[in-house]
Enzyme design. Structure first.
Site, PDB file in Angstrom:
ATOM      1  N   ARG A 152     -50.478   7.235 -13.773  1.00 24.78           N
ATOM      2  CA  ARG A 152     -51.616   6.362 -13.487  1.00 24.78           C
ATOM      3  C   ARG A 152     -51.065   4.959 -13.324  1.00 24.78           C
ATOM      4  NH1 ARG A 152     -53.168   9.632 -17.936  1.00 24.78           N
ATOM      5  NH2 ARG A 152     -54.912  11.052 -17.449  1.00 24.78           N
ATOM      6  N   LYS A 175     -54.096   8.230 -21.481  1.00 27.16           N
ATOM      7  CA  LYS A 175     -55.433   8.056 -22.042  1.00 27.16           C
ATOM      8  C   LYS A 175     -55.509   8.662 -23.438  1.00 27.16           C
ATOM      9  CE  LYS A 175     -58.027   7.940 -17.693  1.00 27.16           C
ATOM     10  NZ  LYS A 175     -59.104   8.576 -16.894  1.00 27.16           N
ATOM     11  N   HIS A 243     -54.224   5.258  -6.630  1.00 28.36           N
ATOM     12  CA  HIS A 243     -54.544   6.466  -7.397  1.00 28.36           C
ATOM     13  C   HIS A 243     -54.416   7.718  -6.533  1.00 28.36           C
ATOM     14  CE1 HIS A 243     -55.892   8.213 -11.109  1.00 28.36           C
ATOM     15  NE2 HIS A 243     -56.841   8.894 -10.509  1.00 28.36           N
ATOM     16  N   ARG A 246     -51.123   9.456  -6.985  1.00 24.46           N
ATOM     17  CA  ARG A 246     -51.069  10.388  -8.126  1.00 24.46           C
ATOM     18  C   ARG A 246     -51.707  11.727  -7.739  1.00 24.46           C
ATOM     19  NH1 ARG A 246     -51.498  11.177 -13.950  1.00 24.46           N
ATOM     20  NH2 ARG A 246     -53.572  11.925 -14.525  1.00 24.46           N
ATOM     21  N   HIS A 269     -53.513  15.435 -18.580  1.00 26.22           N
ATOM     22  CA  HIS A 269     -54.928  15.763 -18.674  1.00 26.22           C
ATOM     23  C   HIS A 269     -55.225  16.390 -20.040  1.00 26.22           C
ATOM     24  CE1 HIS A 269     -55.541  16.045 -14.025  1.00 26.22           C
ATOM     25  NE2 HIS A 269     -55.650  14.817 -14.485  1.00 26.22           N
ATOM     26  N   TYR A 278     -57.375  20.433  -8.535  1.00 27.14           N
ATOM     27  CA  TYR A 278     -56.318  20.408  -7.529  1.00 27.14           C
ATOM     28  C   TYR A 278     -56.158  21.745  -6.819  1.00 27.14           C
ATOM     29  CZ  TYR A 278     -55.301  15.814  -9.232  1.00 27.14           C
ATOM     30  OH  TYR A 278     -55.422  14.492  -9.568  1.00 27.14           O
TER      31      TYR A 278
END
Length: 299
Positions: A152, A175, A243, A246, A269, A278
């Site tokens: 990110r 995150k 982004h 990515r 994730h 994806y």
């Protein structure tokens, strides 16, 4: 008493000059505020600041009758809430809080990946457009971290002097303060090394390695701005954002046979569901390739 035109003008100046929002956002948010004021008896900042949830629902219902779709209604609600918080500040409210109202459910769209050639051209393009050679090298290194390592943008900009020189892997904090180990390709390592050599500000162990023109931490907006300039020159769509690099990293790995669990770890994730999107992206890319290549589709 402040008239409505002056209120909208002050809101526009706040967005453009105070927050440095993009011209598109300024236009959209200013227009939303103008529609709100025109459709209701709001004559001053206090009246705008005290607009309640019922009044907001009434305004949105009128907009929906004009044919506003879910995505546009969600953007309109976001813009109006921001305007109300701004109005509360102008009216002297100590606590700024827009009315609690749930926006329409918007179906999440698929990411739009760029091709490997486009990713390379974007990275090389920002290097060529840099105001100084070190700035061009900086922007190229950041974009290659996004595409070559799937970071990110915030993760790339958070790398510190303690992380360089990069090895074959780098530890990234994503995150939720979740850490993961990400492989680093030689071309990415070389790009970061080239930037470090050219940068006039030596890396410091506890400070970000990517610096702004005056030596402070690099702002993500500057990377987006540089990429937007190159995107326009290359004729790429507006969806070609940092982004998106990515997304491209993930899509291309999946297309090359990477399994979902491994991809989940690489992307950081929290759930496999976030990664499964994806599979749809890859299927969409495959369908586009089929349509472009199949002789019946070209007839």
């Amino acid at each position: 008493m402040t008239d409505r035109a002056a209120m909208v003008a002050e809101w526009e100046a706040h967005l453009a000059l105070g927050q440095r929002r993009s011209p598109h956002t300024v236009r959209a948010y200013t227009a939303a505020a103008g529609r709100l004021l025109a459709g209701r008896t709001i004559e001053d900042w206090h009246a705008a600041a005290t607009l309640d949830a019922a009044g907001l629902r009434s305004h949105l219902a009128a907009r929906r009758q004009e044919g506003l779709g879910n995505a546009s209604a969600a953007r309109e609600l976001s813009a109006i809430k921001a305007f109300i918080r701004f109005a509360q500040g102008k009216a002297g409210f100590e606590t700024k809080s827009a009315p609690r109202i749930r926006g329409p459910r918007v179906k999440k769209g698929l990411p739009r990946p760029v091709t490997p050639d486009d990713a390379a051209n974007l990275a090389d393009g920002v290097a060529d457009l840099g105001a100084d050679s070190w700035i061009g090298a900086r922007d190229r290194a950041v974009l290659l971290l996004l595409y070559g390592a799937g970071l990110r943008i915030a993760e790339a900009l958070a790398l510190t002097g303690a992380d360089v020189p990069l090895g074959e892997t780098v530890s990234v904090t994503g995150k939720g303060s979740k850490q993961r180990i990400v492989p680093v390709l030689p071309v990415v390592r070389e790009a970061v090394d080239a930037y470090i050599r050219k940068c006039p500000f030596p890396p410091e162990r506890d400070r970000p390695i990517f610096r702004g023109e005056k030596g402070g931490p690099l702002n993500a907006g500057m990377v987006r701005k540089a990429m937007a300039q190159v995107r326009d020159l290359l004729g790429l769509p507006a969806s070609a954002t940092p982004h998106a690099l990515r997304h491209s990293f993930a899509t291309h790995l999946l297309g090359a046979g990477t399994d979902l669990r491994s991809l989940q770890e690489l992307l950081g994730h929290a759930s496999l569901g976030s990664t499964q999107i994806y599979t749809k992206v890859d299927a969409a890319t495959l369908l586009d390739s089929y349509r472009n290549a199949h002789p019946r589709e070209r007839d």
